[in-house]
Design a protein around this motif. Structure first.
Motif, short mmCIF file in Angstrom:
data_model
loop_
_atom_site.label_atom_id
_atom_site.label_comp_id
_atom_site.label_asym_id
_atom_site.label_seq_id
_atom_site.Cartn_x
_atom_site.Cartn_y
_atom_site.Cartn_z
N SER A 73 38.45 47.97 39.71
CA SER A 73 37.92 48.29 38.39
C SER A 73 37.96 47.10 37.44
O SER A 73 36.97 46.81 36.75
N TYR A 77 34.49 45.18 39.72
CA TYR A 77 33.47 45.97 39.03
C TYR A 77 33.58 45.84 37.51
O TYR A 77 33.05 46.67 36.78
N TYR A 80 30.54 46.56 35.18
CA TYR A 80 29.51 47.34 35.88
C TYR A 80 29.76 48.82 35.66
O TYR A 80 30.82 49.33 36.00
N ASP A 86 29.91 52.81 40.40
CA ASP A 86 30.61 51.92 39.46
C ASP A 86 31.51 52.73 38.54
O ASP A 86 32.67 52.39 38.31
#
Length: 170
Positions: A73, A77, A80, A86
């Motif tokens: 996270s 990502y 995103y 996502d």
């Protein structure tokens, strides 16, 4: 007295669930940027997992899982949020971090209740200190401030739990 405490606790939990666990802006405040400092600090979640492994495998697995979801996270990502996958990564991180924090609070409270006030005080102090860093990371005015405070949230939480286990044995 108990009713007031329960009512207050319910309000706090409802607020956390409504604003923290179920909301995720569609766009990240800082754009699609990532921080190596935050990425490395995510890996620190392995440390308390190693320390608590001999004492409680379930808690250790929570910490190891936090290392994975946090790294995904907060680093891979980061920024995103367009695709459902996502968003799921970010929700998993929020929920797992919250469950782990709750587990630690309950565990330390149960282990120390009425027996070791020093350990309870240290445990409360560590939880408050880590949450202090988290709040500052969320209210940061710059990307660099956010990275520093978010990394400190990870460091205080993980080193605090590992140090607590080494100092008090639970």
């Amino acid at each position: 007295r108990g009713e007031i405490a329960m009512s207050f606790s319910k309000k706090v939990l409802d607020s956390v669930a409504q604003h923290h666990l179920t909301s995720l802006p569609t766009e990240y405040k800082w754009g699609k940027r990532r921080s190596t400092l935050v990425g490395v600090s995510c890996l620190m979640f392995v440390l308390p997992g190693i320390c608590v492994w001999p004492l409680c495998r379930k808690e250790a697995l929570l910490w190891f899982s936090c290392a994975v979801t946090s790294t995904a996270s907060d680093y891979f990502y980061s920024g995103y949020r367009e695709r459902p996958f996502d968003r799921m990564v970010h929700y998993c991180d929020k929920w797992l971090a919250s469950v782990t924090l709750l587990w630690v609070i309950v565990s330390i409270s149960m282990q120390t209740a009425g027996r070791d006030w020093n350990a309870l005080g240290v445990g409360v102090l560590l939880v408050v200190a880590s949450l202090y860093c988290l709040v500052h990371s969320r209210t940061a005015q710059t990307f660099e401030q956010r990275n520093l405070w978010h990394s400190l949230w990870h460091a205080v939480a993980t080193c605090g739990r590992a140090g607590f286990v080494m100092a008090f044995g639970f």
